[in-house]
Write an enzyme that holds these catalytic residues in place. Structure first.
Site, PDB file in Angstrom:
ATOM      1  N   HIS A  50       0.844  -1.277   0.095  1.00 47.49           N
ATOM      2  CA  HIS A  50      -0.124  -0.057   0.034  1.00 47.49           C
ATOM      3  C   HIS A  50       0.911   1.540   0.100  1.00 47.49           C
ATOM      4  O   HIS A  50       0.422   2.292   0.294  1.00 47.49           O
ATOM      5  CB  HIS A  50      -0.977   0.022   1.162  1.00 47.49           C
ATOM      6  CG  HIS A  50      -1.886  -1.153   1.157  1.00 47.49           C
ATOM      7  ND1 HIS A  50      -2.742  -1.427   2.198  1.00 47.49           N
ATOM      8  CD2 HIS A  50      -2.250  -1.977   0.043  1.00 47.49           C
ATOM      9  CE1 HIS A  50      -3.469  -2.637   1.794  1.00 47.49           C
ATOM     10  NE2 HIS A  50      -3.098  -2.773   0.705  1.00 47.49           N
TER      11      HIS A  50
ATOM     12  N   CYS B 170       4.893  13.324  -7.312  1.00 48.62           N
ATOM     13  CA  CYS B 170       4.669  14.557  -7.884  1.00 48.62           C
ATOM     14  C   CYS B 170       3.479  14.175  -9.033  1.00 48.62           C
ATOM     15  O   CYS B 170       3.587  13.283  -9.709  1.00 48.62           O
ATOM     16  CB  CYS B 170       5.865  15.115  -8.606  1.00 48.62           C
ATOM     17  SG  CYS B 170       5.094  16.553  -9.836  1.00 48.62           S
TER      18      CYS B 170
ATOM     19  N   CYS C 204       6.028  20.140  -5.657  1.00 53.03           N
ATOM     20  CA  CYS C 204       7.251  19.508  -6.306  1.00 53.03           C
ATOM     21  C   CYS C 204       8.466  20.647  -6.300  1.00 53.03           C
ATOM     22  O   CYS C 204       8.105  21.544  -7.224  1.00 53.03           O
ATOM     23  CB  CYS C 204       6.952  18.820  -7.462  1.00 53.03           C
ATOM     24  SG  CYS C 204       8.574  18.247  -8.443  1.00 53.03           S
TER      25      CYS C 204
ATOM     26  N   PRO D 150      -5.087 -10.503  18.136  1.00 54.49           N
ATOM     27  CA  PRO D 150      -6.088 -10.770  19.358  1.00 54.49           C
ATOM     28  C   PRO D 150      -7.375 -11.185  18.978  1.00 54.49           C
ATOM     29  O   PRO D 150      -8.177 -11.970  19.719  1.00 54.49           O
ATOM     30  CB  PRO D 150      -5.999  -9.596  20.067  1.00 54.49           C
ATOM     31  CG  PRO D 150      -4.780  -8.656  19.750  1.00 54.49           C
ATOM     32  CD  PRO D 150      -4.379  -9.404  18.329  1.00 54.49           C
TER      33      PRO D 150
ATOM     34  N   ALA E  95       1.042  -9.439  18.733  1.00 54.46           N
ATOM     35  CA  ALA E  95       2.058  -9.854  17.757  1.00 54.46           C
ATOM     36  C   ALA E  95       3.530  -9.897  18.858  1.00 54.46           C
ATOM     37  O   ALA E  95       4.476 -10.751  18.518  1.00 54.46           O
ATOM     38  CB  ALA E  95       2.350  -8.913  16.775  1.00 54.46           C
TER      39      ALA E  95
HETATM   40  N1  APR Z   1      -0.727  -7.575  17.641  1.00 55.28           N
HETATM   41  C1  APR Z   1      -1.330  -8.296  16.708  1.00 55.28           C
HETATM   42  N2  APR Z   1      -2.506  -7.775  16.070  1.00 55.28           N
HETATM   43  C2  APR Z   1      -3.069  -6.782  16.500  1.00 55.28           C
HETATM   44  C3  APR Z   1      -2.522  -5.970  17.585  1.00 55.28           C
HETATM   45  C4  APR Z   1      -1.461  -6.396  18.368  1.00 55.28           C
HETATM   46  N3  APR Z   1      -1.062  -5.880  19.330  1.00 55.28           N
HETATM   47  N4  APR Z   1      -3.375  -5.002  18.015  1.00 55.28           N
HETATM   48  C5  APR Z   1      -4.433  -5.004  16.996  1.00 55.28           C
HETATM   49  N5  APR Z   1      -4.263  -6.228  16.317  1.00 55.28           N
HETATM   50  C6  APR Z   1      -5.250  -6.487  15.245  1.00 55.28           C
HETATM   51  C7  APR Z   1      -6.514  -6.042  15.450  1.00 55.28           C
HETATM   52  O1  APR Z   1      -7.333  -7.108  16.050  1.00 55.28           O
HETATM   53  C8  APR Z   1      -7.159  -5.997  13.772  1.00 55.28           C
HETATM   54  O2  APR Z   1      -7.489  -7.387  13.560  1.00 55.28           O
HETATM   55  O3  APR Z   1      -4.609  -5.814  14.037  1.00 55.28           O
HETATM   56  C9  APR Z   1      -5.652  -5.814  13.078  1.00 55.28           C
HETATM   57  C10 APR Z   1      -5.726  -4.402  12.333  1.00 55.28           C
HETATM   58  O4  APR Z   1      -6.730  -4.426  11.529  1.00 55.28           O
HETATM   59  P1  APR Z   1      -6.914  -3.004  10.712  1.00 55.28           P
HETATM   60  O5  APR Z   1      -7.004  -1.941  11.757  1.00 55.28           O
HETATM   61  O6  APR Z   1      -8.004  -3.364   9.549  1.00 55.28           O
HETATM   62  O7  APR Z   1      -5.522  -2.794   9.913  1.00 55.28           O
HETATM   63  P2  APR Z   1      -5.098  -3.693   8.426  1.00 55.28           P
HETATM   64  O8  APR Z   1      -5.702  -5.198   8.551  1.00 55.28           O
HETATM   65  O9  APR Z   1      -3.945  -3.572   8.414  1.00 55.28           O
HETATM   66  O10 APR Z   1      -6.042  -2.906   7.197  1.00 55.28           O
HETATM   67  C11 APR Z   1      -5.543  -3.141   5.862  1.00 55.28           C
HETATM   68  O11 APR Z   1      -6.806  -1.180   5.079  1.00 55.28           O
HETATM   69  O12 APR Z   1      -7.352   0.959   5.625  1.00 55.28           O
HETATM   70  C12 APR Z   1      -6.635   0.004   4.884  1.00 55.28           C
HETATM   71  O13 APR Z   1      -4.860   0.889   3.721  1.00 55.28           O
HETATM   72  C13 APR Z   1      -5.369   0.390   5.069  1.00 55.28           C
HETATM   73  O14 APR Z   1      -3.406  -0.952   4.930  1.00 55.28           O
HETATM   74  C14 APR Z   1      -4.555  -0.948   5.517  1.00 55.28           C
HETATM   75  C15 APR Z   1      -5.697  -1.946   5.231  1.00 55.28           C
END
Ligand code: APR
Length: 248
Positions: A120, A128, A149, A216, A233
């Protein structure tokens, strides 16, 4: 029960298999960086369609840049955590290791990871709109919003993938290829909500890889995982890495 799984995974890693890792915002949560969909997630406070789409940027580039400048400010003040650091070390120790991330925060790179497939984009790069040139930019906060730019005066945008935009094709192909040949895949800190990233672990599972999920919460990928750790994690990766070293 989980100790057995930790030992089993450490035993697999000791054989130096081809490992692919897909990370999401959750791996940066323990660094103090907000996720998107968790209870305090960014999408609970802001509407993605107002801030993370080409239409939003077209409508109000200053507003979009204020949001990214704010996010850059938060990230600039945070450090990679144990999870980032362990993955960087595994890259050095495991010949076939590939790190695929949905995160744009740059913390994997700051932790020492080198070969990163940033699906992403990266919040510390700007592009630019006139010349399509991409450059690193670590100004935080920006002296002027929206930034322009220096070469042509064109509007700069964050070099990240917005909703409705295609992922960088070569990077996605490299991630798909890595998942098709991986023997062990870790899916860490992603809600597995956004495509095509969320399908990558399924590609690996169909090709016969073992899947380890660390989150989690339960996600749509949890049913495909050979091992699920519904914990943070940083904690789980430390346990697996410690078990891996115990045998050294
Ligand atoms: N360790 C592991 N997982 C965790 C922790 C932790 N300490 N804290 C939170 N989480 C988990 C949450 O339970 C959730 O399932 O991380 C996940 C985060 O999910 P999102 O907030 O949806 O993030 P992500 O999956 O990376 O989103 C994907 O969506 O908005 C777009 O481009 C953006 O890259 C992003 C994409």
């Amino acid at each position: 029960m989980q100790e057995k799984a930790v030992r089993e995974i450490a035993g697999l890693l000791r054989k130096k298999p081809r490992v692919a890792v897909l990370t999401g915002a959750g791996i940066s949560a323990e660094s103090g960086i907000p996720t998107f969909r968790g209870k305090d997630g960014l999408w609970k406070q802001f509407r993605a369609e107002d801030l993370a789409t080409p239409e939003a940027f077209e409508r109000d580039p200053a507003l979009v840049w204020e949001w990214y400048d704010w996010r850059r400010g938060i990230i600039a003040g945070r450090e990679p955590n144990a999870g980032h650091l362990i993955l960087a070390r595994w890259e050095d120790e495991l010949p076939g290791f590939v790190l695929i991330t949905q995160n744009v925060d740059g913390l994997h790179r700051r932790a020492g990871s080198k070969n990163i497939l940033e699906l992403h984009g990266n919040i510390w790069q700007v592009r630019c709109l006139e010349e399509s040139t991409v450059s690193d930019n670590f100004e935080s906060p920006f002296p002027k919003i929206p930034p322009r730019c220096p070469a042509c005066g064109g509007l700069l945008r964050p070099n990240v993938v917005w909703f409705g935009e295609a992922l960088p094709r070569l990077i996605l192909e490299q991630a798909q290829a890595a998942c098709m040949t991986a023997e062990l895949v870790f899916v860490i800190g992603t809600s597995a909500y956004v495509q095509p990233a969320a399908s990558l672990p399924l590609v690996a599972a169909e090709a016969g890889a073992k899947i380890v999920e660390i989150n989690p919460d339960y996600t749509p990928l949890s049913t495909y995982a050979d091992h699920s750790f519904h914990r943070k994690a940083g904690e789980v990766l430390v346990e697996i890495d410690t078990a891996l070293r115990d045998a050294d």
